[in-house]
Enzyme design. Structure first.
Site, mmCIF file in Angstrom:
data_model
loop_
_atom_site.group_PDB
_atom_site.id
_atom_site.type_symbol
_atom_site.label_atom_id
_atom_site.label_comp_id
_atom_site.label_asym_id
_atom_site.label_seq_id
_atom_site.Cartn_x
_atom_site.Cartn_y
_atom_site.Cartn_z
ATOM 1 N N LYS A 22 0.833 -1.209 0.000
ATOM 2 C CA LYS A 22 0.000 0.000 0.000
ATOM 3 C C LYS A 22 0.866 1.258 0.000
ATOM 4 C CE LYS A 22 -1.718 1.529 4.091
ATOM 5 N NZ LYS A 22 -1.355 2.943 4.308
ATOM 6 N N ASN A 23 1.881 1.261 0.881
ATOM 7 C CA ASN A 23 2.659 2.485 1.058
ATOM 8 C C ASN A 23 3.634 2.758 -0.091
ATOM 9 O OD1 ASN A 23 1.286 2.870 3.386
ATOM 10 N ND2 ASN A 23 2.963 2.369 4.778
ATOM 11 N N ARG A 92 -4.175 10.552 4.789
ATOM 12 C CA ARG A 92 -3.116 11.566 4.749
ATOM 13 C C ARG A 92 -2.227 11.426 3.519
ATOM 14 N NH1 ARG A 92 -2.329 13.767 9.609
ATOM 15 N NH2 ARG A 92 -0.223 14.360 9.068
ATOM 16 N N CYS A 116 -4.695 12.960 13.654
ATOM 17 C CA CYS A 116 -4.432 11.564 13.300
ATOM 18 C C CYS A 116 -4.384 10.726 14.571
ATOM 19 C CB CYS A 116 -3.092 11.490 12.569
ATOM 20 S SG CYS A 116 -2.594 9.812 12.192
ATOM 21 N N ARG A 121 1.046 14.509 13.473
ATOM 22 C CA ARG A 121 1.728 14.124 12.220
ATOM 23 C C ARG A 121 1.795 15.339 11.322
ATOM 24 N NH1 ARG A 121 -0.536 8.599 9.722
ATOM 25 N NH2 ARG A 121 1.327 8.634 8.431
ATOM 26 N N ASP A 305 4.947 0.524 12.259
ATOM 27 C CA ASP A 305 3.676 -0.074 11.838
ATOM 28 C C ASP A 305 3.490 -1.496 12.364
ATOM 29 O OD1 ASP A 305 2.933 2.210 10.560
ATOM 30 O OD2 ASP A 305 3.383 1.520 8.532
ATOM 31 N N ARG A 397 -8.763 -0.386 4.942
ATOM 32 C CA ARG A 397 -7.888 0.632 4.342
ATOM 33 C C ARG A 397 -6.534 0.040 3.986
ATOM 34 N NH1 ARG A 397 -6.740 5.746 7.678
ATOM 35 N NH2 ARG A 397 -5.395 5.888 5.867
HETATM 36 C C1 UD1 Z 1 4.661 6.607 6.427
HETATM 37 C C2 UD1 Z 1 3.714 5.437 6.349
HETATM 38 C C3 UD1 Z 1 3.238 5.048 7.742
HETATM 39 C C4 UD1 Z 1 4.428 4.815 8.668
HETATM 40 C C5 UD1 Z 1 5.370 6.009 8.649
HETATM 41 C C6 UD1 Z 1 6.628 5.770 9.435
HETATM 42 C C7 UD1 Z 1 2.682 5.817 4.194
HETATM 43 C C8 UD1 Z 1 1.462 6.143 3.438
HETATM 44 N N1 UD1 Z 1 2.577 5.813 5.533
HETATM 45 O O1 UD1 Z 1 3.918 7.712 6.924
HETATM 46 O O2 UD1 Z 1 2.474 3.846 7.619
HETATM 47 O O3 UD1 Z 1 3.949 4.616 9.977
HETATM 48 O O4 UD1 Z 1 5.755 6.308 7.286
HETATM 49 O O5 UD1 Z 1 7.319 4.680 8.938
HETATM 50 O O6 UD1 Z 1 3.709 5.518 3.622
HETATM 51 N N2 UD1 Z 1 7.292 14.329 10.482
HETATM 52 C C9 UD1 Z 1 7.447 15.662 10.769
HETATM 53 N N3 UD1 Z 1 7.160 16.571 9.796
HETATM 54 C C10 UD1 Z 1 6.766 16.191 8.550
HETATM 55 C C11 UD1 Z 1 6.637 14.828 8.253
HETATM 56 C C12 UD1 Z 1 6.905 13.917 9.256
HETATM 57 O O7 UD1 Z 1 7.793 16.030 11.885
HETATM 58 O O8 UD1 Z 1 6.546 17.065 7.701
HETATM 59 C C13 UD1 Z 1 7.582 13.325 11.522
HETATM 60 C C14 UD1 Z 1 6.347 12.509 11.925
HETATM 61 O O9 UD1 Z 1 5.574 13.172 12.877
HETATM 62 C C15 UD1 Z 1 6.969 11.246 12.439
HETATM 63 C C16 UD1 Z 1 8.212 11.079 11.571
HETATM 64 O O10 UD1 Z 1 8.440 12.362 10.972
HETATM 65 O O11 UD1 Z 1 7.391 11.415 13.765
HETATM 66 C C17 UD1 Z 1 8.077 10.056 10.487
HETATM 67 O O12 UD1 Z 1 6.899 10.306 9.720
HETATM 68 P P1 UD1 Z 1 6.857 9.997 8.167
HETATM 69 O O13 UD1 Z 1 7.993 9.096 7.816
HETATM 70 O O14 UD1 Z 1 6.704 11.272 7.432
HETATM 71 O O15 UD1 Z 1 5.496 9.187 8.037
HETATM 72 P P2 UD1 Z 1 4.515 9.181 6.813
HETATM 73 O O16 UD1 Z 1 5.271 9.310 5.544
HETATM 74 O O17 UD1 Z 1 3.396 10.107 7.078
#
Ligand code: UD1
Length: 418
Positions: A22-23, A92, A116, A121, A305, A397
């Protein structure tokens, strides 16, 4: 709203094919916006999140056709650069359209995702990255309004390793003039798969899979046929479920190299794990699992995850374990629900302390997110007696045909609509 009625005390046995990730599929769908032809994606799982992303792309003007694991996206007639709140709040990952829209059209209006269940997030890193490339970003009425007359490649350093920000910036940078570098880039396999797809489209990207990625802007990308990687989180969930139910399952069509930490942790638990080519077999029939601490970390560390499913496995051991969450320090909504099964868990800051009691008893519980939901299903399978798991739309989902897959391994799960 659908629920699962689950007869507990089963053990999972047999062979199971892994679904596509999915991701990886979600950013790949967004990447189709970077070109103006027909992109064909294979091995796409049949999931609600995929249908949500298809709706986002249709709003933008793409034709999206989904059939039997193949998604065709014709983005030649895109003429509306917006991702609406109604869809982004449901998922998201819709935010992934921001980078491609800016790269191809120089403008985008994408809703901010909002709250979330995993805790805060933010998307600040995505936005800072776009600004560094020369994009004007304004937040108005809950939306990100992005405008870029001309984008120029720059050095970008992410304060936190972020999968989403790395992918989004990588896609935006394809449309910038000159070289962009991303430091402290996420190394997750889904980032590598996206980079490989972009390279196949004609992008010039080096270093994906390391913390330093270089992207040289390209004037035009071409549509491709792309096969999405197998889902390491789905695979990890079923491996843990097998250990938790003291079963023996062979997962086929997966990428063991993407699951090394999970495989190694399962080995520490004392269950037999064997890897052969693209298959992983877990045999837990003859062993009470041992307590093993985990700390979630960015790839190749233990994935956040799989933290909730791992918690259930630890409840079924005879010992004490500590599970520490470093990615989403508040990602513990499953804990209150697991207490209803009789689990013994204390939470302190971003850690939980699990006292294994070898057995759980069936209960009615409610899913709060995809992976917390998976944990509840595993607990219900392992528990004595019947359980009801409510709000399984969260599972729909992220887990393709979850009850069919588990029932084929000997689970007794019935979906009921209320
Ligand atoms: C993706 C995965 C999710 C997984 C996560 C971490 C998808 C669709 N989802 O989510 O299943 O749990 O990676 O492996 O691929 N952060 C910030 N600012 C930002 C973006 C992120 O501070 O602009 C922080 C987040 O709060 C978190 C960390 O970075 O603490 C990692 O998040 P991120 O890797 O961005 O997760 P997603 O890409 O949203």
């Amino acid at each position: 709203m659908d629920s699962f009625i689950i007869e507990g005390g089963c053990s999972l046995n047999g062979t199971l094919a892994c679904s596509g990730a999915k991701n990886a599929a979600l950013p790949a769908m967004a990447a189709a916006l970077l070109t103006d032809g027909v992109t064909t994606l294979k091995n796409v799982p049949d999931l609600q999140d995929i249908r949500t992303m298809a709706m986002v792309l249709r709003v933008i003007g793409a034709d999206v056709h989904i059939e039997d694991g193949t998604v065709k996206i014709d983005s030649s007639h895109c003429n509306f650069w917006e991702a609406p709140y109604e869809l982004v709040r449901k998922m998201r990952a819709s935010f992934y359209v921001l980078g491609p829209l800016i790269a191809r059209f120089g403008q985008a209006r994408v809703s901010l995702p909002g709250g979330c269940a995993l805790g805060p997030r933010p998307v600040d890193l995505h936005l800072k990255g776009m600004e560094r490339l020369g994009c004007d970003i304004q937040i108005e009425n809950g939306y990100v309004n992005a405008k870029a007359k001309k984008m120029t490649g720059r050095k970008i350093r992410l304060d936190v390793s972020s999968v989403g920000a790395t992918g989004n910036i990588m896609m935006a940078a394809c449309g910038a003039k000159g070289k962009t570098t991303i430091d402290n880039a996420a190394c997750e396999p889904e980032v590598v798969d996206l980079a490989d797809m972009l390279i196949a489209m004609g992008a010039d990207i080096e270093g994906a899979g390391t913390t330093h990625i270089e992207i040289a802007g390209t004037s035009k990308l071409k549509p491709v046929r792309w096969k999405v990687i197998p889902d390491r989180i789905e695979a990890g969930t079923y491996l843990i479920a097998t250990a938790a139910t003291r079963g023996s399952v062979t997962l086929t069509g997966c990428r063991p190299d993407h699951l090394q930490t999970v495989i190694s942790k399962l080995g520490d638990v004392g269950v037999d794990v064997a890897v052969e080519g693209k298959s992983i077999t877990v045999n837990a029939q003859h062993k009470i699992p041992e307590a093993v601490d985990v700390t979630t970390e960015v790839y190749p560390g233990f994935p956040t995850d799989l933290q909730a499913p791992w918690t259930v496995l630890m409840c079924l051991t005879e010992g004490d374990s500590i599970i520490t969450e470093t990615i989403y320090p508040e990602r513990f909504t499953h804990v209150q629900e697991l207490l209803r099964f009789g689990a013994k868990i204390r939470k302190k800051l971003n850690s939980i302390y699990v006292s294994g009691s070898k057995r759980l008893s069936g209960a009615s519980v409610m899913c709060s997110d995809i992976r917390a939901g998976a944990a509840l299903v595993i607990a219900a399978l392992a528990a004595k007696g019947n359980s009801k798991v409510l709000r399984v739309y969260h599972l729909d989902r992220g887990y393709e045909k979850i009850e069919k897959k588990l029932n084929a391994l000997g689970a007794k799960i019935r979906r009921v609509s209320e």
